[in-house]
Design a protein around this motif. Structure first.
Motif, mmCIF file in Angstrom:
data_model
loop_
_atom_site.group_PDB
_atom_site.id
_atom_site.type_symbol
_atom_site.label_atom_id
_atom_site.label_comp_id
_atom_site.label_asym_id
_atom_site.label_seq_id
_atom_site.Cartn_x
_atom_site.Cartn_y
_atom_site.Cartn_z
ATOM 1 N N HIS A 123 33.143 122.629 24.778
ATOM 2 C CA HIS A 123 34.004 122.974 23.651
ATOM 3 C C HIS A 123 35.015 124.012 24.139
ATOM 4 O O HIS A 123 34.642 124.995 24.786
ATOM 5 C CB HIS A 123 33.196 123.561 22.496
ATOM 6 N N HIS A 125 37.207 127.086 23.745
ATOM 7 C CA HIS A 125 37.209 128.287 22.917
ATOM 8 C C HIS A 125 38.510 129.062 23.164
ATOM 9 O O HIS A 125 38.925 129.222 24.316
ATOM 10 C CB HIS A 125 36.057 129.218 23.282
ATOM 11 N N ASP A 222 42.142 121.981 17.199
ATOM 12 C CA ASP A 222 42.038 120.544 16.971
ATOM 13 C C ASP A 222 43.389 119.869 16.773
ATOM 14 O O ASP A 222 43.524 118.666 16.982
ATOM 15 C CB ASP A 222 41.107 120.252 15.789
ATOM 16 N N VAL A 239 36.180 118.156 18.267
ATOM 17 C CA VAL A 239 34.840 118.685 18.026
ATOM 18 C C VAL A 239 34.974 119.973 17.221
ATOM 19 O O VAL A 239 36.088 120.432 16.948
ATOM 20 C CB VAL A 239 34.089 118.965 19.358
ATOM 21 N N THR A 240 33.858 120.549 16.836
ATOM 22 C CA THR A 240 33.902 121.807 16.086
ATOM 23 C C THR A 240 32.953 122.828 16.690
ATOM 24 O O THR A 240 31.916 122.470 17.275
ATOM 25 C CB THR A 240 33.518 121.612 14.609
ATOM 26 N N LEU A 241 33.331 124.087 16.555
ATOM 27 C CA LEU A 241 32.411 125.195 16.793
ATOM 28 C C LEU A 241 31.689 125.410 15.465
ATOM 29 O O LEU A 241 32.315 125.814 14.478
ATOM 30 C CB LEU A 241 33.171 126.457 17.192
ATOM 31 N N PRO A 242 30.394 125.120 15.406
ATOM 32 C CA PRO A 242 29.709 125.137 14.105
ATOM 33 C C PRO A 242 29.121 126.507 13.778
ATOM 34 O O PRO A 242 28.618 127.205 14.657
ATOM 35 C CB PRO A 242 28.587 124.117 14.318
ATOM 36 N N PRO A 243 29.154 126.900 12.507
ATOM 37 C CA PRO A 243 28.407 128.099 12.129
ATOM 38 C C PRO A 243 26.913 127.806 12.219
ATOM 39 O O PRO A 243 26.510 126.641 12.116
ATOM 40 C CB PRO A 243 28.852 128.326 10.675
ATOM 41 N N THR A 249 31.321 131.760 9.945
ATOM 42 C CA THR A 249 30.895 131.408 8.597
ATOM 43 C C THR A 249 31.416 130.034 8.181
ATOM 44 O O THR A 249 30.992 129.499 7.151
ATOM 45 C CB THR A 249 31.390 132.459 7.586
ATOM 46 N N GLU A 250 32.344 129.466 8.959
ATOM 47 C CA GLU A 250 32.835 128.121 8.700
ATOM 48 C C GLU A 250 33.220 127.471 10.025
ATOM 49 O O GLU A 250 33.488 128.169 11.014
ATOM 50 C CB GLU A 250 34.024 128.134 7.751
ATOM 51 N N PRO A 251 33.233 126.140 10.084
ATOM 52 C CA PRO A 251 33.533 125.469 11.352
ATOM 53 C C PRO A 251 34.960 125.744 11.815
ATOM 54 O O PRO A 251 35.865 125.937 11.008
ATOM 55 C CB PRO A 251 33.350 123.980 11.014
ATOM 56 N N GLY A 253 37.726 123.858 14.233
ATOM 57 C CA GLY A 253 38.052 122.653 14.972
ATOM 58 C C GLY A 253 38.628 122.971 16.340
ATOM 59 O O GLY A 253 39.441 123.884 16.484
#
Length: 322
Positions: A123, A125, A222, A239-243, A249-251, A253
């Motif tokens: 992912h 960053h 994203d 893809v997402t960085l997920p909480p 606190t939120e995804p 992208g």
């Protein structure tokens, strides 16, 4: 000291370590083991952790193989060493591997390398301090940015994102700082850079620690997946960085890039099949320190795009999974 000299020293160190291991463990298995040097990444990084875990797993097997991890700057460096015959195996990001086989920049000519497996997804960053006025990639114009170490895949994807945002060479260019992950985190903490790029598994331990120590924000990327796919093909995915990783606190992208375990043409088919048997048997151990919440599956592993599967890998997948 030149890159070539550094490369030779790293490889020599790997061989010395292998020799010591052979002397201390000579009674562990009958007969000599076939040694395969594996170009990994910098000490403390995810490729290095994967390489060490693979060496342990193979060492505990009855394959007759020995994996010798070799520390490098990561993807670009690894492909050059693999193509040049300094190592037999390498880890690399999928975009860099495709660049190598297609002879695209930063490679001067196509490299004869093959894939054994697609192992997991990096992912991308992009971090800034929480109180930074920067809200998008475009806001980094003219600012100092840590873009990854020289010879790394991070540097490749960071450069492509920056060019897609109009921050390529010219008045709007960022002031890029070629730093590895640890140095990048330190520079962000000290205010020496205004942002840092990283491409790795989720969570990446160094970024988890940084997010605990210093308030940071992760910028969404994203929106650049489409332009990158248009320019370089489906090697890039959304893809997402997920909480709750990194305290999110939120995804968020971002851009996903696969990682490949690669081999040179000269690695025998039987060695590849034996190695892959260990990889699929011990994948949980291999990925434990690298990324969370994923599993290694054959239908995922064979998705290597423009990078051809090694003949031994193709036979392994056919024999085991049909």
């Amino acid at each position: 000291m030149t890159r070539a000299e550094l490369s030779r020293r790293r490889v020599a160190a790997g061989w010395l370590g292998a020799g010591m291991a052979a002397l201390t463990g000579c009674g562990a298995a009958a007969g000599p083991r076939r040694r395969l040097r594996l170009a990994t990444g910098p000490e403390g990084g995810p490729y290095n952790a994967f390489g060490r875990a693979l060496a342990r797993a193979v060492g505990a097997s009855d394959t007759g193989l020995e994996i010798v991890p070799v520390s490098t700057s990561a993807s670009v460096d690894n492909l050059r060493e693999l193509a040049g015959g300094s190592v037999e195996l390498a880890l690399a990001m999928a975009d860099v591997a495709e660049d190598a086989v297609l002879g695209r920049e930063p490679f001067a000519r196509p490299a004869a390398v093959t894939a054994l497996a697609r192992t997991y997804v990096n992912h991308t960053h992009l971090l800034v301090p929480a109180d930074s006025p920067v809200r998008s990639v475009a806001g980094l114009a003219g600012r100092p940015v840590a873009v990854g170490a020289a010879g790394s895949g991070v540097q490749v994807v960071a450069g492509r994102v920056l060019r897609a945002a109009g921050l390529g060479p010219g008045p709007s260019a960022v002031r890029d700082r070629q730093l590895g992950l640890g140095a990048s985190v330190a520079a962000l903490r000290e205010g020496a850079v205004d942002a840092l790029f990283w491409s790795g598994g989720v969570p990446t331990a160094a970024l988890t620690e940084a997010a605990r120590e210093v308030p940071v924000r992760f910028l969404p990327l994203d929106g650049y997946v489409g332009p990158l796919r248009e320019a370089f093909g489906p090697v890039y995915t959304a893809v997402t960085l997920p909480p709750p990783v990194y305290g999110l606190t939120e995804p968020v992208g971002t851009i996903g890039v696969g990682n490949f375990l690669l081999a040179g043409d000269g690695v025998p088919e039987d060695a590849v099949r034996a190695l892959l048997a260990v990889v699929f048997d011990r994948w949980r151990d291999l990925l434990r320190e690298v990324t969370a919440g994923v599993r290694l599956e054959p239908r995922f592993a064979i998705s290597t795009g423009s990078v051809p599967l090694h003949p031994g890998a193709a036979r392994y997948y056919r024999s085991v999974y049909g």
